[in-house]
Each structure stands twice: as structure tokens, then as C-alpha cells.
Design an enzyme around this catalytic site. Structure first.
Site, PDB file in Angstrom:
ATOM      1  N   HIS A 115     -27.193 -24.449  17.835  1.00  0.00           N
ATOM      2  CA  HIS A 115     -27.033 -25.654  18.661  1.00  0.00           C
ATOM      3  C   HIS A 115     -28.024 -25.597  19.825  1.00  0.00           C
ATOM      4  O   HIS A 115     -28.321 -24.525  20.361  1.00  0.00           O
ATOM      5  CB  HIS A 115     -25.597 -25.809  19.156  1.00  0.00           C
ATOM      6  CG  HIS A 115     -25.119 -24.755  20.120  1.00  0.00           C
ATOM      7  ND1 HIS A 115     -25.379 -24.799  21.477  1.00  0.00           N
ATOM      8  CD2 HIS A 115     -24.361 -23.648  19.931  1.00  0.00           C
ATOM      9  CE1 HIS A 115     -24.815 -23.776  22.076  1.00  0.00           C
ATOM     10  NE2 HIS A 115     -24.195 -23.050  21.163  1.00  0.00           N
TER      11      HIS A 115
ATOM     12  N   ASP B 256     -27.729 -27.723  22.636  1.00  0.00           N
ATOM     13  CA  ASP B 256     -27.140 -28.094  23.919  1.00  0.00           C
ATOM     14  C   ASP B 256     -26.671 -26.844  24.655  1.00  0.00           C
ATOM     15  O   ASP B 256     -26.337 -25.825  24.049  1.00  0.00           O
ATOM     16  CB  ASP B 256     -25.998 -29.095  23.749  1.00  0.00           C
ATOM     17  CG  ASP B 256     -24.832 -28.554  22.927  1.00  0.00           C
ATOM     18  OD1 ASP B 256     -25.076 -27.837  21.934  1.00  0.00           O
ATOM     19  OD2 ASP B 256     -23.674 -28.850  23.280  1.00  0.00           O
TER      20      ASP B 256
ATOM     21  N   ASP C 280     -27.078 -18.191  24.851  1.00  0.00           N
ATOM     22  CA  ASP C 280     -26.204 -19.152  24.171  1.00  0.00           C
ATOM     23  C   ASP C 280     -26.875 -20.515  24.088  1.00  0.00           C
ATOM     24  O   ASP C 280     -26.616 -21.377  24.898  1.00  0.00           O
ATOM     25  CB  ASP C 280     -24.887 -19.244  24.941  1.00  0.00           C
ATOM     26  CG  ASP C 280     -23.870 -20.155  24.287  1.00  0.00           C
ATOM     27  OD1 ASP C 280     -24.003 -20.424  23.074  1.00  0.00           O
ATOM     28  OD2 ASP C 280     -22.950 -20.620  24.984  1.00  0.00           O
TER      29      ASP C 280
ATOM     30  N   GLU D 239     -22.435 -28.884  20.364  1.00  0.00           N
ATOM     31  CA  GLU D 239     -21.506 -27.794  20.078  1.00  0.00           C
ATOM     32  C   GLU D 239     -20.650 -27.450  21.285  1.00  0.00           C
ATOM     33  O   GLU D 239     -19.466 -27.135  21.150  1.00  0.00           O
ATOM     34  CB  GLU D 239     -22.285 -26.556  19.622  1.00  0.00           C
ATOM     35  CG  GLU D 239     -21.413 -25.427  19.072  1.00  0.00           C
ATOM     36  CD  GLU D 239     -20.866 -24.476  20.129  1.00  0.00           C
ATOM     37  OE1 GLU D 239     -19.959 -23.680  19.812  1.00  0.00           O
ATOM     38  OE2 GLU D 239     -21.340 -24.525  21.295  1.00  0.00           O
ATOM     39  N   GLU D 240     -21.231 -27.540  22.480  1.00  0.00           N
ATOM     40  CA  GLU D 240     -20.504 -27.124  23.674  1.00  0.00           C
ATOM     41  C   GLU D 240     -19.315 -28.028  23.991  1.00  0.00           C
ATOM     42  O   GLU D 240     -18.441 -27.655  24.762  1.00  0.00           O
ATOM     43  CB  GLU D 240     -21.452 -27.072  24.883  1.00  0.00           C
ATOM     44  CG  GLU D 240     -22.536 -26.007  24.790  1.00  0.00           C
ATOM     45  CD  GLU D 240     -22.013 -24.586  24.913  1.00  0.00           C
ATOM     46  OE1 GLU D 240     -20.787 -24.408  25.078  1.00  0.00           O
ATOM     47  OE2 GLU D 240     -22.831 -23.658  24.827  1.00  0.00           O
TER      48      GLU D 240
ATOM     49  N   GLU E  29     -25.103 -17.684  16.842  1.00  0.00           N
ATOM     50  CA  GLU E  29     -24.562 -17.423  18.171  1.00  0.00           C
ATOM     51  C   GLU E  29     -24.785 -15.956  18.563  1.00  0.00           C
ATOM     52  O   GLU E  29     -24.991 -15.094  17.702  1.00  0.00           O
ATOM     53  CB  GLU E  29     -23.057 -17.738  18.188  1.00  0.00           C
ATOM     54  CG  GLU E  29     -22.699 -19.192  17.965  1.00  0.00           C
ATOM     55  CD  GLU E  29     -22.797 -20.024  19.237  1.00  0.00           C
ATOM     56  OE1 GLU E  29     -23.242 -19.498  20.272  1.00  0.00           O
ATOM     57  OE2 GLU E  29     -22.423 -21.215  19.172  1.00  0.00           O
TER      58      GLU E  29
END
Length: 389
Positions: free
Chosen positions: A76, A78, A109, A145-146, A169
Site C-alpha cells: 500500500h 498510503d 510502513d 490500507e491505513e 508489510e
């Protein structure tokens, strides 16, 4: 001038991605998605800007090859907001490198993981296209995703799916075959407003919330006895309490936010029923008027600890970085649930970086771990997709 090494190119790519601010909220992924498409285009690979689920927040999908099996590498783009920038020693969007660490929001992350996925896809493309590898490789750069938005799920539903999935991740290159689920609840306790000079005229929602908070504490203590060998214990943590509109007004409403971490063996519908029962008991015993809403859900997910994918990635991670190869589950929640639960794919969470760095001030990635991640991913992907496997 010396030719750039693969490690130099990877580190430059991580830095470039970190320097593109992609905070969510509000959801600023567009510039990063466009950069990734251009990066692949420069290497002769035709990546797509996928304008679903949101036209103004495109994500990236790329498929190389048409053979089987297909490996999907997912990241991801974001990041959570940087917060108070005065708390950062390094510019959160500067991509500063110091003592072997690259600093910045999203470095761990998970833009280092995204960069590793991009570099691995590009490195394997020639072998896939020539037929030296029978299988195919798919790359995702997902949005949202966040905040539990359907970015990854939409990419899978749009045809960017396969047989194996790796969600990149930060796990320090340890393969997670299961993960906890996450459900956020907002519990609203009702009161009746009045002027604070006549407090007994109203009903103070803050005071009415006390038995709800006591019941939640007891609930948390009880469910902590539920345990999974790989992901640990269940939790119900009160993370926010909001109430009041002005200093001299008795509050008419108090909102309690609960972060409920649940195990693969638990079901979110059953958890809803537990919250219902908790509030019904508080209402009976204390006459408190409360209602709840589940505002966000990340489902739990699990595959066989000895799956082929996990076995192969463990072996290559151990060779590249001496990574821990014991069976393991991740306590956080990731988009791997979309692979396992929605697309019914064999998928793991695995990638460079330390999850403890996520969302922190001075977030950083150890660059040697990213280097090892690229080596391990290319090696594992080559084995999974090789013609004579």
C-alpha cells in the site's frame, strides 16, 4: 563513474517514494501512483493506473506474463499523517539517510516494501517474458490500507490476482501465515444537556458512561484469556472518549471508541453480539442508554503454517538475512485478508523493516534489511515460478 548497483537503485527508489507525501487521511496517493507507473514504463513494463474504487485516487496494477502459477506482490502506498513535525529529528518527507537508516513517514510502513516489490517485479520480468520462468508475476500499489478502504480488494477483483500473494508489510523478513482481525466500535452514551449551574436538571453523559467503561474493562480482562498460538491474545482497548461542547454545559452525549483485536477463530458477528450483550447488561443494571456502531473492520486471516509459499519464503529469507523461520502470526491487521478471505489465495504477510517503527516519529528502515528483502523475494519468486519446479 561507477555503475549503480542493485542496492543503490533500491535505496534511491525507497527515498523517492518516501519523499512523495501520501497521507491518508485525506488520501494523497495519486502522485505516488503516477510515479510508479512512470518508473515501470522507463523499464519497458506497462503498468496501469486503476481508477477504482476512487477516480481521484488511482492505484497501480501490473501483470507480467500469462503462465501459471502467478505470484502477486502487494504494497500500500498510503501512510498515516506525520503528526507534529517538531517531534521529528529528520524531515518526515526528506528521505534522509544516516548510519545505514533511511528516515521518513512510510519508510517502514511500507514504502520500503513497495520498492522491494517494484524492484523484484522488474528483475523477474525478463525471465518471465522469455519463458525461462513458466509463471507470471503481478504487482500491486494499493490505496487506502491505513483506513480499511477496498484498494487491494478492488485490484484483486479487477483481475490482478493469482495463486500466491505476498503482502510486503514490515516483518523483518519473517513469514506470517496468520493475522489478527481488527474491529473499531463507537459506543454512544446518551444524556440530557443543561447549564452547569443547574447540573441536576440534566443527565451528564460523562457520568453515565462510567458503568460502560467499567464493563468494557471487565470484558477486556475476560477476552484476554482467549489465545492463539501464532498471534497471541484477544484485546478490547478503549482508545478514545469524547464528550461535551462547552465548559459550562452538562454534556448530552459521550462517545467511547473501542479497538477490538480478534483471533482467527473469532467471528465479527459473534463479537457484535458480545457488544450487544454488554450494553444490554449495563442498561438493566444501571439504566444507561447506549448504542453502538462498528465503524471499521479488518477481518482476521490464516493459512496453513507449512504452506508451500511460506516454506519457500522462509528458506530464502534465512539465507539472505538469517531471518527467523519459526511459524508465526502478525498481531497487526493487513490487506492479506483480501487475498485469503476474498480471493481465496494462499498468501502471507512478509517484508523488510520493523513493524515497531510504523506510525512513530523518526520512522526508519534499516537499508540492509531492504537489500536482503530484495534478494530473498527474487530468489523465492524464481523458485515458485520456475519452469522445472
Amino acid at each position: 563513474m561507477a555503475e549503480a548497483t542493485a542496492e543503490d537503485e533500491l535505496r534511491s527508489l525507497i527515498r523517492d517514494l518516501v519523499r512523495i507525501e501520501t497521507e491518508n487521511p485525506p488520501g494523497n496517493e495519486r502522485a505516488c501512483a503516477e510515479y510508479i507507473v512512470e518508473w515501470f514504463d522507463d523499464r519497458g513494463l506497462d503498468a496501469d493506473l486503476v481508477r477504482e474504487p476512487y477516480a481521484d485516487r488511482p492505484q497501480v496494477g501490473l501483470r507480467v506474463g500469462e503462465g501459471d502459477p502467478t505470484l502477486v506482490v502487494n504494497g500500500h502506498i498510503d501512510v498515516v499523517p506525520a503528526g507534529d513535525r517538531s517531534e521529528w529529528t529528520h524531515d518526515p518527507y526528506g528521505g534522509t539517510v544516516e548510519d545505514g537508516r533511511l528516515y521518513g513517514r512510510g519508510s517502514a510502513d511500507m514504502k520500503a516494501g513497495v520498492a522491494v516489490g517494484m524492484a523484484a517485479t522488474a528483475a523477474l520480468a525478463e525471465e518471465v517474458e522469455s519463458g525461462d520462468l513458466d509463471g507470471s508475476i503481478v504487482f500491486h500499489a494499493a490505496i487506502g490500507e491505513e483506513t480499511a478502504e477496498p484498494g487491494t480488494r478492488t485490484l484483486l477483483e479487477s483481475g490482478y490476482d493469482g495463486d500466491y500473494g505476498i503482502v510486503l508489510e514490515p516483518t523483518q523478513l519473517r513469514a506470517a501465515t496468520s493475522e489478527k482481525g481488527l474491529a473499531w466500535y463507537e459506543i454512544t452514551v446518551a444524556g440530557d444537556p443543561s447549564h452547569a449551574s443547574h447540573p441536576d436538571q440534566g443527565t451528564n453523559a460523562v457520568l453515565a458512561a462510567r458503568p460502560v467503561l467499567d464493563a468494557l474493562a471487565e470484558y477486556d480482562e475476560r477476552i484476554r484469556e482467549r489465545e492463539d498460538d501464532l498471534v497471541g491474545n484477544a484485546y478490547a482497548t478503549v482508545t478514545m472518549v469524547e464528550a461535551g461542547t462547552k465548559e459550562n454545559v452538562v454534556p448530552e452525549r459521550a462517545t467511547i471508541t473501542v479497538d477490538r483485536r480478534f483471533l482467527p477463530a473469532e467471528d465479527v458477528d459473534e463479537i457484535d453480539a458480545e457488544i450487544d450483550a454488554l450494553l444490554e447488561e449495563v442498561a438493566r443494571e444501571h439504566g444507561v442508554d447506549a448504542a453502538w456502531e462498528r465503524t471499521r473492520t479488518y477481518e482476521s486471516a490464516a493459512i496453513d503454517v507449512d504452506s508451500e509459499l511460506a516454506t519457500v519464503i522462509r528458506r530464502h529469507s534465512a539465507a539472505a538475512a538469517n531471518a527467523d523461520t519459526d511459524p508465526w502470526g502478525i498481531e497487526a491487521s493487513t490487506d492479506v485478508r483480501n487475498f485469503v478471505n476474498d480471493a481465496e489465495m494462499e498468501a502471507i504477510t512478509w517484508g523488510p523493516g520493523d513493524l515497531a517503527q510504523a506510525h512513530t516519529y523518526d520512522e526508519h528502515i534499516e537499508l540492509t534489511n531492504a537489500d536482503a528483502g530484495l534478494e530473498a523475494l527474487v530468489g523465492a519468486a524464481g523458485e515458485l515460478l520456475e519452469a522445472d519446479r
